[in-house]
Design a protein around this motif. Structure first.
Motif, mmCIF file in Angstrom:
data_model
loop_
_atom_site.group_PDB
_atom_site.id
_atom_site.type_symbol
_atom_site.label_atom_id
_atom_site.label_comp_id
_atom_site.label_asym_id
_atom_site.label_seq_id
_atom_site.Cartn_x
_atom_site.Cartn_y
_atom_site.Cartn_z
ATOM 1 N N LYS A 279 1.446 0.708 -15.584
ATOM 2 C CA LYS A 279 2.818 0.900 -16.140
ATOM 3 C C LYS A 279 3.704 0.190 -15.020
ATOM 4 C CE LYS A 279 2.108 3.116 -19.928
ATOM 5 N NZ LYS A 279 2.231 2.471 -21.331
ATOM 6 N N GLU A 280 4.993 -0.308 -15.206
ATOM 7 C CA GLU A 280 5.868 -0.674 -14.097
ATOM 8 C C GLU A 280 5.832 0.322 -13.161
ATOM 9 O OE1 GLU A 280 7.313 -3.744 -13.802
ATOM 10 O OE2 GLU A 280 6.349 -4.222 -15.771
ATOM 11 N N GLY A 281 5.600 -0.119 -11.641
ATOM 12 C CA GLY A 281 5.725 0.785 -10.595
ATOM 13 C C GLY A 281 4.556 0.683 -9.833
ATOM 14 N N SER A 282 4.469 1.322 -8.353
ATOM 15 C CA SER A 282 3.453 1.156 -7.680
ATOM 16 C C SER A 282 2.365 2.374 -7.445
ATOM 17 C CB SER A 282 4.238 0.956 -6.113
ATOM 18 O OG SER A 282 5.206 -0.219 -6.347
ATOM 19 N N LEU A 283 1.610 2.138 -6.836
ATOM 20 C CA LEU A 283 0.417 3.179 -6.713
ATOM 21 C C LEU A 283 0.907 4.128 -5.251
ATOM 22 C CD1 LEU A 283 -2.335 3.794 -7.271
ATOM 23 C CD2 LEU A 283 -3.149 2.554 -5.549
ATOM 24 N N LEU A 284 0.636 5.365 -5.575
ATOM 25 C CA LEU A 284 0.584 6.254 -4.559
ATOM 26 C C LEU A 284 -0.976 7.056 -4.347
ATOM 27 C CD1 LEU A 284 2.570 7.981 -2.674
ATOM 28 C CD2 LEU A 284 2.574 9.807 -4.483
ATOM 29 N N ILE A 285 -1.320 7.189 -3.089
ATOM 30 C CA ILE A 285 -2.404 7.676 -2.693
ATOM 31 C C ILE A 285 -2.090 9.118 -2.216
ATOM 32 C CG2 ILE A 285 -4.531 7.750 -1.163
ATOM 33 C CD1 ILE A 285 -4.101 4.504 -1.076
ATOM 34 N N ILE A 286 -3.160 10.273 -2.912
ATOM 35 C CA ILE A 286 -2.953 11.629 -2.515
ATOM 36 C C ILE A 286 -4.260 12.104 -2.102
ATOM 37 C CG2 ILE A 286 -2.241 13.940 -3.012
ATOM 38 C CD1 ILE A 286 -0.398 12.828 -5.255
ATOM 39 N N GLY A 287 -4.701 12.380 -0.832
ATOM 40 C CA GLY A 287 -6.088 12.891 -0.295
ATOM 41 C C GLY A 287 -5.890 13.944 0.488
ATOM 42 N N ASN A 288 -7.137 14.397 0.773
ATOM 43 C CA ASN A 288 -7.393 15.761 1.643
ATOM 44 C C ASN A 288 -7.723 15.327 3.191
ATOM 45 O OD1 ASN A 288 -10.060 14.856 0.955
ATOM 46 N ND2 ASN A 288 -10.672 17.092 0.538
ATOM 47 N N GLY A 289 -7.582 13.955 3.455
ATOM 48 C CA GLY A 289 -7.697 13.595 4.828
ATOM 49 C C GLY A 289 -7.356 12.073 5.124
ATOM 50 N N ALA A 290 -6.725 12.111 6.315
ATOM 51 C CA ALA A 290 -6.032 10.928 6.496
ATOM 52 C C ALA A 290 -6.964 9.566 6.821
ATOM 53 C CB ALA A 290 -5.340 11.292 8.020
ATOM 54 N N GLY A 291 -8.264 9.816 6.779
ATOM 55 C CA GLY A 291 -9.132 8.738 7.386
ATOM 56 C C GLY A 291 -9.336 7.727 5.938
ATOM 57 N N PRO A 292 -9.923 8.501 4.938
ATOM 58 C CA PRO A 292 -10.118 7.540 3.736
ATOM 59 C C PRO A 292 -8.790 6.988 3.250
ATOM 60 C CG PRO A 292 -11.315 9.703 3.811
ATOM 61 C CD PRO A 292 -10.233 10.043 4.707
ATOM 62 N N GLY A 293 -7.728 7.832 3.341
ATOM 63 C CA GLY A 293 -6.480 7.353 2.840
ATOM 64 C C GLY A 293 -5.941 6.063 3.365
ATOM 65 N N GLU A 294 -6.142 6.113 4.677
ATOM 66 C CA GLU A 294 -5.822 4.751 5.645
ATOM 67 C C GLU A 294 -6.709 3.761 5.218
ATOM 68 O OE1 GLU A 294 -3.078 4.336 7.118
ATOM 69 O OE2 GLU A 294 -2.716 6.454 6.740
ATOM 70 N N LEU A 295 -8.175 3.929 4.885
ATOM 71 C CA LEU A 295 -9.040 3.051 4.712
ATOM 72 C C LEU A 295 -8.630 2.213 3.153
ATOM 73 C CD1 LEU A 295 -12.441 4.348 5.400
ATOM 74 C CD2 LEU A 295 -11.245 2.451 6.627
ATOM 75 N N ALA A 296 -8.246 2.937 2.588
ATOM 76 C CA ALA A 296 -7.498 2.646 1.104
ATOM 77 C C ALA A 296 -6.204 1.710 1.375
ATOM 78 C CB ALA A 296 -7.184 3.722 0.222
ATOM 79 N N ALA A 297 -5.392 2.009 2.210
ATOM 80 C CA ALA A 297 -4.068 1.527 2.370
ATOM 81 C C ALA A 297 -4.584 0.114 3.141
ATOM 82 C CB ALA A 297 -3.159 2.394 3.181
ATOM 83 N N GLN A 298 -5.274 0.330 3.796
ATOM 84 C CA GLN A 298 -5.966 -1.076 4.690
ATOM 85 C C GLN A 298 -6.258 -2.303 3.568
ATOM 86 O OE1 GLN A 298 -8.117 -0.864 8.292
ATOM 87 N NE2 GLN A 298 -9.347 -2.293 7.538
ATOM 88 N N ARG A 299 -7.064 -1.680 2.849
ATOM 89 C CA ARG A 299 -7.817 -2.617 1.570
ATOM 90 C C ARG A 299 -6.659 -3.017 0.705
ATOM 91 N NH1 ARG A 299 -10.465 -6.860 0.790
ATOM 92 N NH2 ARG A 299 -11.483 -7.029 -1.216
ATOM 93 N N ALA A 300 -5.610 -2.306 0.560
ATOM 94 C CA ALA A 300 -4.297 -2.595 -0.541
ATOM 95 C C ALA A 300 -3.818 -3.828 0.135
ATOM 96 C CB ALA A 300 -3.648 -1.546 -0.603
#
Length: 804
Positions: A279-300
């Motif tokens: 749908k219209e709109g952006s992606l939000l990441i919700i996780g239980n640890g900062a490391g994996p989330g930052e890896l996802a943000a880097q790839r994004a």
């Protein structure tokens, strides 16, 4: 029934076992046939397989004449001393319509294809890795893993790639509707398998790995037909010989999405089998640890995926739910000790915001989360939401089983942060490419009355005189015909912030392409030039400008690109055309340094040099009916979908039944898309459009779809009940016949209900021959050969019936 049905979904099989009872390929194929649980009849002809294979539930025959009924498919699975052409001939003599060849052949491709055509046998191979249709219980392939039933189709020209993907997908719990590993295509090409899969209800999405595509125009046509109704992801080996940017541009115009690595197909498989459209709109990441989330943000960031920065309002709601147990942002991180319900509450609140199009739950295995509770809550969230919910669960062990359960529940599930982002990127690209695929630009030559014949005559005159590298002055007359107001002196004031570089060049696979970049940059560097395939319209021009110069808008540049595209479409004599240091002035004039290279175009049909056919405006015609009513006959457009749906809905029950040979009250969305969003290379639909109460209405339609034999096509025609008796059906059919003849089609045929006397009489009046269907007494076939004499008669009739 599709022509490839016996080949790809056979009910009965004859296996040629050859002369070597120990042949490993033969044993592997027979094991696959044994393990797949197939219920249809399988017969073996040739050497009796070695007993080491075990007991086979198949019939060994001494002679093919023992077969009670003709098999759908023959399989060459063992070494046979006979030439492949002789085996094809034997299949033809037995009326077996299809042959799957695992073995190689020393014969030339030309001889094999000639034999297949002569004996009316469709062929996959040589060197095929095999095929599977799990739900039907058919598996004849060399992969280690037997695929489980599912909704994903896989078409691969590499057997090892197919085997690896099936093995991985099965481990992930992803099933297949069809697996086809083609080997060295000689007869059946990828485009034809695509045509089958696009109409296969069991196949809801398609993965492709390509090494060779055959006819470029036909391949893109088939790919567009498939991707308009289901997601398609393509990975091409070595770009199949094309410039990688041109390949990107070509695939984007079909609605398919290109991957560059096998991992891209893996990520695509995860979302294609489950995901809703973004749908219209952006992606939000919700996780239980900062490391994996930052890896996802880097790839994004690397793949240009915008993550959602929560608005103050959304941030306040999320912080209220979080209650100090983590941090809120594009990557929202929850303390590892928190309950599963906190993740779901944050996701639900985020998805309620109009700026959020999707959420990715990024979870690492800990002993602090109740995984059973998490599964139940994520499943309920997915069921309630229309927006996309994705899950990334890192780790192995117990997480493997949980990932499989979540994936089977219809939620896209990933093992790594990078794969999750790439899966989302696939959906974003798919959404964009679907929009581009719906564009049906024409070359604009008809709309602006450009004298194409005069321009081509001028270029041919230059070529004949030996001037194959003309100057701007030499080309001035040609440019003037195409509304290019070129001037020879630079002016200090111009509209764009910097001069641009525009060129048309020939790709070795896809033909003419258009490149746009900033002047002064290295035009040959892949990251500085954006590439598109002609023809272009406003939307496609905007897309090209956005890719070359992000955040730039210029109506003047859009106009220049459309005119440049028209020139490329209409003048195949240009092998290369470069406009350097381009400056667009307020007066509409253009300064550019021109470099050109000409090449004789031979006897090409109009637009034959293009990979993507323009909207065929040459078939638009204003006509006057017998009652004096002025209407338009024209090829259908995607925007006519609603008009088409209303037309069919308003037909009488009898008219709908006679047209579709089925009891339907209205078209399904997929049928509407199929009938209105067509590819003009492979089919044509002419519609009659008039006016009623101030609005455009569809009055009738005629259409044909070719049979992929370059010789024949199927036709249909229907007229609205309120518009019958005015000669409209004859007008539509005769115009359609001219289109078919222009395409090189030699024979038209159509299926008609025997009780539809009015249609049968109409076909006879037009010049068709009627014969009974040998397999169904309730049907007849109307057919006609498009001979020069017949076409001349059609033209004469149109000259009488149509007022210019």
């Amino acid at each position: 029934m599709h022509a490839l049905q016996p080949l790809l979904a056979p009910n009965s099989i004859l296996v040629f076992t050859g002369q070597d009872s120990l042949n490993p390929i033969l044993h592997a194929v027979l094991r696959a046939l044994s393990y797949s649980g197939r219920r249809g009849k399988i017969s073996l002809y040739g050497v009796v397989p070695d007993e080491s294979i075990g007991v086979l539930p198949f019939e060994q025959i001494v002679s093919p004449e023992e077969l009670g009924r003709t098999p759908d498919l023959a399989i060459l699975a063992g070494e046979d001393q006979r030439p492949l052409t002789e085996i094809i001939e034997q299949c033809g003599s037995l009326s077996i319509p299809a042959l799957l060849v695992f073995m190689g052949s020393n014969e030339s491709s030309e001889d094999i294809l000639k034999a297949a055509r002569q004996h009316n046998v469709r062929l996959i191979g040589p060197n095929s890795f095999g095929m599977c249709r799990p739900k039907q219980g058919f598996s004849a392939w060399l992969g280690l893993t037997q695929p489980i039933p599912g909704r994903l189709a896989l078409l691969s020209q590499s057997g090892t790639v197919a085997s690896a993907l099936v093995d991985w997908a099965t481990w992930q719990g992803i099933g297949f509707s069809q697996v086809v590993s083609m080997g060295s295509p000689i007869d059946v090409m990828p485009s034809q398998v695509l045509d089958y899969l696009s109409n296969d209800f069991e196949s809801q999405s398609i993965l492709m790995y390509l090494q060779k595509i055959g006819s470029t125009t036909r391949f893109l046509s088939s790919l567009r037909a498939a991707s308009r109704s289901k997601p398609v992801a393509v990975v091409a080996e070595h770009n199949v010989g094309a410039d990688p940017r041109v390949l990107d541009a070509a695939l984007s115009r079909t609605g398919a999405v290109r991957g560059r690595r096998l991992n891209d197909l893996v990520a695509a498989a995860s979302v294609m089998t489950n995901a809703r459209r973004v749908k219209e709109g952006s992606l939000l990441i919700i996780g239980n640890g900062a490391g994996p989330g930052e890896l996802a943000a880097q790839r994004a960031a690397e793949v240009n995926i915008n993550l959602l920065t929560p608005s103050d309002e959304l941030k306040g709601r999320l912080e209220g739910i979080m209650a100090g147990r983590g941090s809120v942002g594009s990557v929202t991180t929850v303390w590892a000790s928190c309950d599963a319900n906190l993740f779901v509450e944050l996701a639900e609140a985020s998805l309620a915001d109009k700026e959020c199009g999707a959420v990715l739950l990024m979870l690492s295995p800990t002993a602090l989360i109740n995984m059973v509770s998490l599964y139940d809550q994520v499943l309920q969230l997915h069921k309630k939401q229309k927006k996309l919910v994705m899950v990334c669960m890192l780790g192995g062990g117990h997480m493997v089983a949980l990932r499989t359960r979540i994936n089977e529940a219809g939620i896209p599930t990933f093992r790594t942060p990078e794969a999750a982002i790439e899966g989302f990127q696939f959906l974003v690209q798919f959404h964009r490419n679907q929009m581009l695929a719906k564009q049906m630009p024409d070359s604009h030559a008809f709309r602006f009355n450009i004298d194409v014949a005069a321009a081509r005559a001028k270029l041919k005159e230059m070529i004949k005189a030996g001037n194959k590298t003309p100057t701007a002055e030499d080309l001035k007359e040609v440019f003037d015909l195409f509304n290019f107001r070129l001037i020879t002196r630079r002016q200090t004031n111009y509209l764009l912030q910097a001069p641009i570089h525009l060129r048309a060049f020939r790709d070795p696979v896809f033909g003419p392409a258009i490149g746009l970049s900033l002047e002064g940059a290295n035009q040959w560097h892949h990251q500085t030039e954006a590439v598109a395939l002609p023809p272009l319209n406003t939307i496609l021009s905007k897309d090209l400008i956005h890719r070359a110069f992000p955040n730039v808008e210029s109506f003047e540049l859009e106009d220049l690109l459309r005119s440049f595209s028209t020139l490329v479409c209409e003048l195949p004599e240009f092998e290369y055309l470069e406009l350097a240091d381009v400056r667009i002035h307020e007066s509409g004039s253009i300064f550019a340094d021109v470099t050109a290279k000409l090449k004789s175009s031979g006897k090409l049909r109009r637009y034959e040099h293009l990979s993507i056919q323009p909207y065929p405006r040459q078939w638009v015609k204003q006509v006057t009916l017998r009652d004096g009513q002025e209407i338009t006959l024209r090829p259908i457009l995607p925007r006519d979908a609603d008009m088409m749906a209303n037309f069919v809905k308003n037909l009488s029950h009898e008219s709908r039944y006679f047209r579709f040979i089925a009891n339907i009250s209205e078209l399904t969305p997929r049928m509407v898309a199929s009938l209105s969003h067509i590819d003009y290379d492979r089919e044509m639909a002419l519609i009659a459009v008039g006016e009623k109460d101030g609005e455009q209405v569809m009055m009738g339609a005629s259409r044909f779809s070719d049979n992929f034999d370059d010789q024949s096509c199927e036709f249909a025609v229907v007229i609205g009940d309120d518009y019958q008796g005015h000669g409209l059906a004859a007008l539509l059919m005769r115009r359609l016949i001219l289109v078919a003849n222009f395409k090189g089609i030699k024979e038209m045929k159509g299926t008609v209900l025997a009780e539809n006397k009015r249609m049968i009489d109409f076909c006879r009046r037009i010049g068709f021959t009627i014969k009974r269907d040998p397999d169904d007494i309730s049907l007849v076939t109307a057919y006609v050969r498009l001979t020069p004499k017949f076409i001349e008669g059609v033209k004469e009739k149109l000259g009488i019936a149509v007022k210019a």
